[in-house]
Design an enzyme around this catalytic site. Structure first.
Site, PDB file in Angstrom:
ATOM      1  N   LYS A  22      -9.312  38.688  -2.086  1.00  0.00           N
ATOM      2  CA  LYS A  22      -8.257  39.689  -2.266  1.00  0.00           C
ATOM      3  C   LYS A  22      -6.877  39.033  -2.325  1.00  0.00           C
ATOM      4  O   LYS A  22      -6.069  39.313  -3.229  1.00  0.00           O
ATOM      5  CB  LYS A  22      -8.298  40.696  -1.118  1.00  0.00           C
ATOM      6  N   ASN A  23      -6.571  38.166  -1.361  1.00  0.00           N
ATOM      7  CA  ASN A  23      -5.222  37.610  -1.281  1.00  0.00           C
ATOM      8  C   ASN A  23      -4.896  36.690  -2.457  1.00  0.00           C
ATOM      9  O   ASN A  23      -3.724  36.532  -2.812  1.00  0.00           O
ATOM     10  CB  ASN A  23      -5.042  36.864   0.045  1.00  0.00           C
ATOM     11  N   ARG A  93       1.543  45.663  -0.083  1.00  0.00           N
ATOM     12  CA  ARG A  93       2.553  44.647   0.175  1.00  0.00           C
ATOM     13  C   ARG A  93       2.722  43.692  -1.004  1.00  0.00           C
ATOM     14  O   ARG A  93       3.832  43.296  -1.350  1.00  0.00           O
ATOM     15  CB  ARG A  93       2.172  43.864   1.435  1.00  0.00           C
ATOM     16  N   CYS A 117      -0.216  47.594   4.892  1.00  0.00           N
ATOM     17  CA  CYS A 117      -0.468  47.834   6.310  1.00  0.00           C
ATOM     18  C   CYS A 117       0.829  47.739   7.104  1.00  0.00           C
ATOM     19  O   CYS A 117       1.714  46.941   6.794  1.00  0.00           O
ATOM     20  CB  CYS A 117      -1.470  46.817   6.853  1.00  0.00           C
ATOM     21  N   ARG A 122       8.865  44.096   7.922  1.00  0.00           N
ATOM     22  CA  ARG A 122       8.436  43.086   6.953  1.00  0.00           C
ATOM     23  C   ARG A 122       9.686  42.536   6.249  1.00  0.00           C
ATOM     24  O   ARG A 122      10.000  42.948   5.140  1.00  0.00           O
ATOM     25  CB  ARG A 122       7.495  43.705   5.910  1.00  0.00           C
ATOM     26  N   ASP A 125      13.777  38.271   3.828  1.00  0.00           N
ATOM     27  CA  ASP A 125      14.928  37.378   3.778  1.00  0.00           C
ATOM     28  C   ASP A 125      14.564  36.002   3.226  1.00  0.00           C
ATOM     29  O   ASP A 125      15.377  35.382   2.521  1.00  0.00           O
ATOM     30  CB  ASP A 125      15.571  37.247   5.162  1.00  0.00           C
ATOM     31  N   ASP A 305      -5.521  37.683   9.839  1.00  0.00           N
ATOM     32  CA  ASP A 305      -6.365  38.711   9.225  1.00  0.00           C
ATOM     33  C   ASP A 305      -7.761  38.775   9.837  1.00  0.00           C
ATOM     34  O   ASP A 305      -8.537  39.675   9.506  1.00  0.00           O
ATOM     35  CB  ASP A 305      -6.489  38.474   7.715  1.00  0.00           C
ATOM     36  N   ARG A 397      -9.127  48.873   0.573  1.00  0.00           N
ATOM     37  CA  ARG A 397      -8.114  48.027  -0.053  1.00  0.00           C
ATOM     38  C   ARG A 397      -8.577  46.577  -0.141  1.00  0.00           C
ATOM     39  O   ARG A 397      -8.059  45.814  -0.957  1.00  0.00           O
ATOM     40  CB  ARG A 397      -6.799  48.089   0.726  1.00  0.00           C
TER      41      ARG A 397
END
Length: 428
Positions: A22-23, A93, A117, A122, A125, A305, A397
């Site tokens: 997924k990531n 995200r 999530c 979050r 910067d 995670d 998700r």
């Protein structure tokens, strides 16, 4: 609405095949906007976050063609917008990865603040710091982040803290910047390496991904190409934890064992047997689970995670364990749900003290976020009696065909649909 219904106490055994990461997928798919030709991406997981990303690409003007259930072709040649629809961006995200991609392509980008999530604040910067170093200017317009650059120029970028998102965004923007960009204190996660490998495959010049210093020499052209996404280390870790929680024996295929080393080490400390093969791991547990302490860290440390999933195992272990969350501010929101099932956990800020209770009891719970939802599934599989999990859209998700995969391993799990009017009446 839909929910999962689990009758626990079934020992998991058999084989399961892990889907694409997924990531990695939610970084690589936005990266296709930088290409000058079609990109065929293979081993794509069939999850809702990927559906959102492809819908965003479609709204930007890209051609999106589903080749088969794990392969999608993105043709970015007709992208005609630099603004990501806010209703789509708010649902995840990773939507902010379009900032770096669209800046690299169009020299401007508009994206709403990221959703996904809720682990507390979050901040972006570090994203802004890195993109400003390349020459971008930014502002806020009607709730949208707006970035623009007359020209992107390579620069030295130092992150004050390790940030996967900021590393991805600066990589994407730097690929077509003029000159050399050096990112220091960069994230080292496997999906960062996978993104760099994809970009290099289509013509980028990126060195050092997987270390804390990444060097990117800008190029003017990125061709299309074909690329296969790596297996999902967190999905694999979740099935490893599920096998351990149920005293099971599961062969987990399509993995990269090196990516699982920190998870494997903790399971072995707890008395779980993990046997590694070239592209698989076998997880078995016969004896009782032992206590251990867990500290989440950026890669190669224990992944945040996987923190909720291993906490479920600690609830079943003998003795007292400590879990320290060093990545997110607010990742213990799921603890109250585990307490409904009999867990004994005390939370103080970023520290959780877990007193093993030996067994959990089925109860109605909810998925408060993606990985917490996976933890509730593991708890339900290991618990005595009947567990119902609400808000399963969080889980979907990030996990492909969860019910089917678990059922093939011997779990008693069903997805059921409750009409909204009946659900509201029951709640009242």
């Amino acid at each position: 609405m839909d929910k999962f219904v689990i009758n626990g106490g079934k020992r998991l055994q058999g084989e399961v095949t892990i889907s694409g990461a997924k990531n990695a997928a939610v970084a690589i798919l936005p990266a296709t906007v930088l290409a000058d030709g079609p990109c065929r991406i293979e081993n794509v997981p069939n999850i809702s976050d990927v559906s959102v990303i492809t819908e965003i690409l479609y709204h930007l003007g890209a051609g999106v063609r589903v080749i088969n259930k794990t392969t999608v072709e993105i043709d970015p040649r007709h992208i005609n917008s630099y603004s990501v629809p806010s209703e789509l961006a708010r649902s995840m995200r990773a939507s902010y990865y379009f900032i770096g991609g669209l800046l690299g392509r169009e020299r401007r980008a508009r994206v709403t603040m990221p959703g996904g999530c809720d682990f507390g604040v979050r901040p972006i910067d570090q994203h802004i710091k890195g993109l400003e170093s390349l020459g971008a200017k930014w502002g806020m317009e009607h709730g949208m982040l707006s970035f623009e650059a007359q020209e992107l120029v390579g620069s030295q970028v130092y992150f004050d803290m390790v940030s996967v998102g900021a590393t991805v965004n600066v990589m994407l923007a730097a690929v077509k910047a003029r000159g050399l960009t050096v990112i220091e204190n960069a994230a080292r996660e496997p999906h960062i390496v996978d993104l760099a490998n994809f970009l290099n495959t289509i013509g980028a010049d990126i060195m050092g991904a997987g270390t804390d210093v990444i060097k990117i020499r800008g190029v003017s052209h990125l061709a299309g190409g074909t690329y296969s996404i790596i297996p999902d280390q967190i999905e694999a870790g979740t099935y490893m934890a599920a096998a351990a929680a149920t005293g099971g024996d599961v062969l987990i295929r399509n993995v990269i064992p090196k990516h699982l080393e920190s998870i494997t080490a903790k399971l072995e400390e707890m008395g779980v047997e993990v046997e590694e093969y070239d592209d698989a791991v076998r997880v078995r547990r016969a004896g009782p689970l032992q206590r251990t302490n867990v500290k989440t860290q950026p890669h190669p440390g224990f992944p945040t995670d996987m923190q909720p999933q291993i906490t479920v195992l600690l609830c079943l272990a003998q003795g007292t364990s400590i879990v320290a969350e060093n990545v997110w501010d607010n990742r213990f929101k799921y603890v109250e749900e585990l307490r409904r099932m009999g867990a004994n956990i005390q939370v103080d800020g970023k520290i959780a003290v877990v007193e093993g209770v030996g067994k959990l009891l089925g109860a109605p719970v909810r998925a408060v976020d993606l990985r917490a939802g996976a933890a509730m599934v593991i708890a339900g599989l290991a618990a005595e009696d009947h567990t119902e999990i609400d808000d399963i859209y969080h889980i979907e998700r990030g996990y492909e065909n969860l019910v089917e995969k678990l059922t093939r391993l011997g779990a008693d799990i069903r997805r059921i649909h409750i009409p909204d009017d009946l659900y509201l009446a029951k709640a009242l």
